[in-house]
Scaffold this active site. Structure first.
Site, PDB file in Angstrom:
ATOM      1  N   GLU A  46      11.194  -7.747  -3.115  1.00 33.50           N
ATOM      2  CA  GLU A  46      11.667  -6.441  -2.651  1.00 33.50           C
ATOM      3  C   GLU A  46      11.063  -6.278  -1.269  1.00 33.50           C
ATOM      4  O   GLU A  46       9.878  -6.004  -1.121  1.00 33.50           O
ATOM      5  CB  GLU A  46      11.210  -5.378  -3.650  1.00 33.50           C
ATOM      6  N   LEU A  47      11.892  -6.505  -0.251  1.00 31.48           N
ATOM      7  CA  LEU A  47      11.384  -6.660   1.117  1.00 31.48           C
ATOM      8  C   LEU A  47      11.769  -5.476   1.998  1.00 31.48           C
ATOM      9  O   LEU A  47      12.025  -4.392   1.501  1.00 31.48           O
ATOM     10  CB  LEU A  47      11.888  -7.997   1.671  1.00 31.48           C
ATOM     11  N   GLU A  68      12.561  -2.239  11.396  1.00 31.64           N
ATOM     12  CA  GLU A  68      12.085  -1.247  10.442  1.00 31.64           C
ATOM     13  C   GLU A  68      10.948  -0.463  11.112  1.00 31.64           C
ATOM     14  O   GLU A  68       9.934  -1.054  11.508  1.00 31.64           O
ATOM     15  CB  GLU A  68      11.578  -1.984   9.197  1.00 31.64           C
ATOM     16  N   GLY A 117       6.919  -6.109  -0.305  1.00 29.37           N
ATOM     17  CA  GLY A 117       6.209  -6.062   0.973  1.00 29.37           C
ATOM     18  C   GLY A 117       7.162  -6.419   2.099  1.00 29.37           C
ATOM     19  O   GLY A 117       8.381  -6.244   1.978  1.00 29.37           O
ATOM     20  N   SER A 118       6.599  -6.957   3.144  1.00 29.73           N
ATOM     21  CA  SER A 118       7.408  -7.208   4.337  1.00 29.73           C
ATOM     22  C   SER A 118       8.320  -8.420   4.157  1.00 29.73           C
ATOM     23  O   SER A 118       8.027  -9.330   3.372  1.00 29.73           O
ATOM     24  CB  SER A 118       6.479  -7.447   5.524  1.00 29.73           C
ATOM     25  N   LYS A 160      -2.246  -8.823  -7.441  1.00 27.53           N
ATOM     26  CA  LYS A 160      -3.070  -8.617  -6.251  1.00 27.53           C
ATOM     27  C   LYS A 160      -2.506  -7.399  -5.517  1.00 27.53           C
ATOM     28  O   LYS A 160      -1.471  -7.477  -4.879  1.00 27.53           O
ATOM     29  CB  LYS A 160      -3.052  -9.824  -5.310  1.00 27.53           C
ATOM     30  N   PRO A 161      -3.191  -6.256  -5.633  1.00 26.05           N
ATOM     31  CA  PRO A 161      -2.729  -5.076  -4.906  1.00 26.05           C
ATOM     32  C   PRO A 161      -3.081  -5.187  -3.434  1.00 26.05           C
ATOM     33  O   PRO A 161      -3.866  -6.053  -3.039  1.00 26.05           O
ATOM     34  CB  PRO A 161      -3.498  -3.932  -5.561  1.00 26.05           C
ATOM     35  N   CYS A 182      10.364   1.533   2.154  1.00 26.56           N
ATOM     36  CA  CYS A 182      11.389   0.556   2.547  1.00 26.56           C
ATOM     37  C   CYS A 182      12.788   1.140   2.416  1.00 26.56           C
ATOM     38  O   CYS A 182      13.741   0.565   2.939  1.00 26.56           O
ATOM     39  CB  CYS A 182      11.232  -0.714   1.732  1.00 26.56           C
ATOM     40  N   TRP A 218       0.809  -1.225   0.000  1.00 23.39           N
ATOM     41  CA  TRP A 218       0.000   0.000   0.000  1.00 23.39           C
ATOM     42  C   TRP A 218       0.845   1.280   0.000  1.00 23.39           C
ATOM     43  O   TRP A 218       0.305   2.356  -0.197  1.00 23.39           O
ATOM     44  CB  TRP A 218      -0.910   0.022   1.241  1.00 23.39           C
ATOM     45  N   ASN A 219       2.154   1.186   0.270  1.00 22.38           N
ATOM     46  CA  ASN A 219       2.891   2.453   0.469  1.00 22.38           C
ATOM     47  C   ASN A 219       3.160   3.200  -0.832  1.00 22.38           C
ATOM     48  O   ASN A 219       3.279   4.415  -0.845  1.00 22.38           O
ATOM     49  CB  ASN A 219       4.173   2.240   1.279  1.00 22.38           C
TER      50      ASN A 219
END
Ligand code: ADP
Length: 487
Positions: A258-259, A389, A236-237, A182-183, A292, A158-159
């Site tokens: 991409e975490l 984080e 995401g995370s 899938k957003p 991130c 969502w960011n």
């Protein structure tokens, strides 16, 4: 959605599968709220495994045609999509501020940034070259061709509700892949508006499919278990990325992950202090600290520590907290109550361990999801706040003595996404940049990411690169052709 002056053709309350706008089979929906006001913005379908399978089926059927379209023709469609995004940039920015919260100047920036990937890959798709190798014997020739990987699943956060989608879809389509996206359930409207424009651009049926869902675990299981999906691209995370990594093992999917990050922002005694202060404010507080690559720890050398802190505090106190739709706002809300709770507890525990709050430190009276821009001093690298984080507008400042200590602290994390440092020493720039264990390094610069450069992390921050020609390679396979019998 009852919202303002956003062009109604971009406000979609259905998902997009096989060229059709559709509701969930169950009839269930997800409610989407404005984080600045708490207002209900609207609802989107809450789809599950069945609709995910339909979307995979659509992407799989569309693949045969799409991979055979010439790169030039694919590029022309992407270019049309880019033009439509630019034409509707104000609508897309407003929609994003409404559901994500960040100020309009940032959402306008993201729309242009997101579009830049579509433009870049519209051009770059034509530059996918094979190779011819020196022959190993006189009757053989060896060459390789580049081919699309196949159906791609993309799961996005969502960011950056717009750019994390275009950064995956544009290279995938340019390479000849088809996609199921899938957003995030927090920001589906920005994602669906992009689909509406892709449809208008004439991207063929089934080439992009978008499912909206709050059943992330179930949808993720279908996407990873299906052997027709040949690649998963996830932003995401780290927790979810690791889960998807292990779930993808059975079908040996290609992965781009991409975490999370834990970016150090390091300021040496010889830095240009004005540039360092301005850079630190941007690297820390953009998107209310929810990126991130946001500075997670600010490391300042002894000799300029106090001067930096004073100037940084003055700059942070200029930030204007409020609803992102107000033109003067520079810091919006965070995404939800869980984010507020996490940030608050990190700050409280740091205080209990000896950190000093010199600015902010609590929620802001603009509303329940606003956190005051916060500065903590006397932080140590061992504190939880320096190890985790933060994903919020909190700047912990750590003091260091010399370069060796700064390097040890910087690399003391399982993450390896972005790092930043400020120095005027030419030798130190090379020495330090090469020693940092991060995928991206900002040197006297706090804004790293753009379409021409390879974005991505090392260690537990992920694998694969987005942007640049490397971003196209990540959606292609190399096939070796061995030709024999040559007389
Ligand atoms: P963030 O902290 O940015 O929300 P998440 O990793 O929780 O990061 O979410 C990023 C994306 O991953 C979102 O689209 C979310 O719905 C999705 N997601 C969350 N959990 C899972 C899961 N178990 N499997 C697949 N996708 C997931």
């Amino acid at each position: 959605m009852s919202s303002l002056s956003v062009n109604s053709s971009l406000i979609k309350d259905s998902a997009y599968i096989n060229g059709l706008w559709c509701q969930a089979e169950s009839g269930r929906t997800i409610k989407v709220f404005n984080p600045a006001t708490g207002d209900l913005l609207g609802q989107v379908p809450d789809m599950g495994p069945a609709e995910t399978l339909t979307a995979i089926e659509a992407a799989h059927s569309a693949l045969t045609h799409w991979r055979a379209v010439t790169p030039k023709a694919r590029g022309q469609l992407l270019r049309r999509w880019f033009d439509l995004i630019i034409e509707h940039q104000d609508d897309l920015a407003q929609l994003m501020t409404l559901e994500q919260g960040k100020p309009l100047f940032e959402t306008r920036g993201e729309v242009l940034y997101g579009a830049s990937y579509v433009e870049w890959y519209a051009e770059e798709g034509k530059r996918a070259y094979g190779k011819i190798f020196a022959a190993s014997s006189s009757d053989k020739r060896a060459l390789s061709i580049q081919q699309p990987i196949g159906v791609v699943a993309a799961i996005t956060p969502w960011n950056f509700p717009n750019a994390m989608i275009t950064r995956k879809i544009a290279p995938a389509l340019a390479a000849g892949c088809t996609v199921v996206v899938k957003p995030s359930e927090e920001t589906p409207f920005s994602a669906l508006a992009l689909m509406a424009l892709a449809e208008q651009a004439g991207i063929p049926v089934g080439v992009i499919n978008m499912i909206t869902s709050s059943q992330a675990v179930e949808v993720g299981a279908v996407l990873t278990q299906d052997s027709r999906v040949r690649k998963l691209s996830f932003t995401g995370s780290t927790r979810v990325g690791k889960l998807l990594y292990s779930q993808s093992a059975d079908t040996v999917k290609k992965l781009s992950l991409e975490l999370g990050g834990n970016a150090p922002f390091i300021i040496f005694d010889d830095a240009d202090l004005d540039a360092a202060v301005a850079g630190a404010v941007i690297a820390k507080f953009r998107n209310a600290g929810q990126t991130c690559v946001c500075a997670n720890r600010i490391l300042v050398q002894d000799g300029i520590h106090d001067e930096f802190v004073a100037r940084f505090k003055a700059a942070v106190e200029q930030l204007i907290v409020g609803n992102g739709l107000a033109p003067s706002t520079t810091l919006g809300p965070v995404i939800n109550q869980a984010a507020i709770d996490k940030i608050t507890s990190l700050v409280r525990r740091a205080q209990a361990q000896g950190a000093q709050v010199i600015s902010g430190g609590q929620t802001h009276n603009a509303g329940p999801l606003f956190f005051s821009p916060t500065i903590l001093t006397q932080v140590s690298q061992q504190m939880e706040i320096a190890q985790q984080e933060i994903f919020g507008p909190v700047a912990p400042i750590i003091r260091f003595k010399d370069e060796a200590e700064a390097l040890a602290m910087a690399n003391d994390t399982p993450y390896g996404l972005a790092a930043y440092f400020y120095t005027e020493s030419h030798s130190r720039i090379w020495r330090f940049a090469e020693a940092l264990e991060f995928g991206m390094v900002g040197i006297n610069e706090s804004i790293l990411s753009n379409e021409i450069a390879p974005f991505g992390g090392v260690k537990e921050s992920g694998q694969g690169r987005e942007g640049s020609s490397l971003g196209l390679d990540d959606y292609m396979e190399t096939k070796y052709l061995c030709m024999g019998g040559i007389r």
